[in-house]
Design an enzyme around this catalytic site. Structure first.
Site, PDB file in Angstrom:
ATOM      1  N   ARG A 289      29.845  38.020  10.893  1.00  0.00           N
ATOM      2  CA  ARG A 289      31.074  37.255  11.150  1.00  0.00           C
ATOM      3  C   ARG A 289      31.101  35.972  10.330  1.00  0.00           C
ATOM      4  O   ARG A 289      32.138  35.591   9.791  1.00  0.00           O
ATOM      5  CB  ARG A 289      31.215  36.961  12.644  1.00  0.00           C
TER       6      ARG A 289
ATOM      7  N   ASN B  53      33.136  40.958  16.834  1.00  0.00           N
ATOM      8  CA  ASN B  53      32.287  42.113  17.142  1.00  0.00           C
ATOM      9  C   ASN B  53      33.026  43.006  18.128  1.00  0.00           C
ATOM     10  O   ASN B  53      33.605  42.505  19.096  1.00  0.00           O
ATOM     11  CB  ASN B  53      30.968  41.676  17.780  1.00  0.00           C
TER      12      ASN B  53
END
Length: 92
Positions: free
Chosen positions: A18, A36
């Protein structure tokens, strides 16, 4: 403007994916979000202006950070409303 939705599978959680995606987005001035998924995948949504920028963004995202290993990815590109926030954020 186009919305690009990228779902990445493989070793993509717990490896800084990320933060890597945010770094790429910031460098390319792409707004959107990364998070996620419960199935172990990572999803990236970005808003871009041109086909060239879309191709470059997708290719860079698919590389991933050093400890990652992208085994599979799906990319969906759709027209989008141009009134989108101008930030890229990491969501939970």
């Amino acid at each position: 403007m186009f919305k690009v939705d990228i779902i990445l599978k493989g070793r993509v959680q717990g490896v800084g994916f990320r933060y890597y995606a945010k770094q790429i987005a910031d460098e390319m001035k792409v707004s959107g979000k990364v998070w996620n998924n419960y199935d172990g995948s990572v999803e990236v949504v970005g808003y871009l202006e041109s086909k060239k920028d879309i191709d470059e963004f997708v290719e860079k995202i698919k590389i991933g950070p050093q400890m990652s290993s992208v085994k599979e990815s799906t990319v969906t590109i759709t027209p989008s409303d141009p009134l989108i926030d101008e930030v890229f954020e990491i969501a939970n």
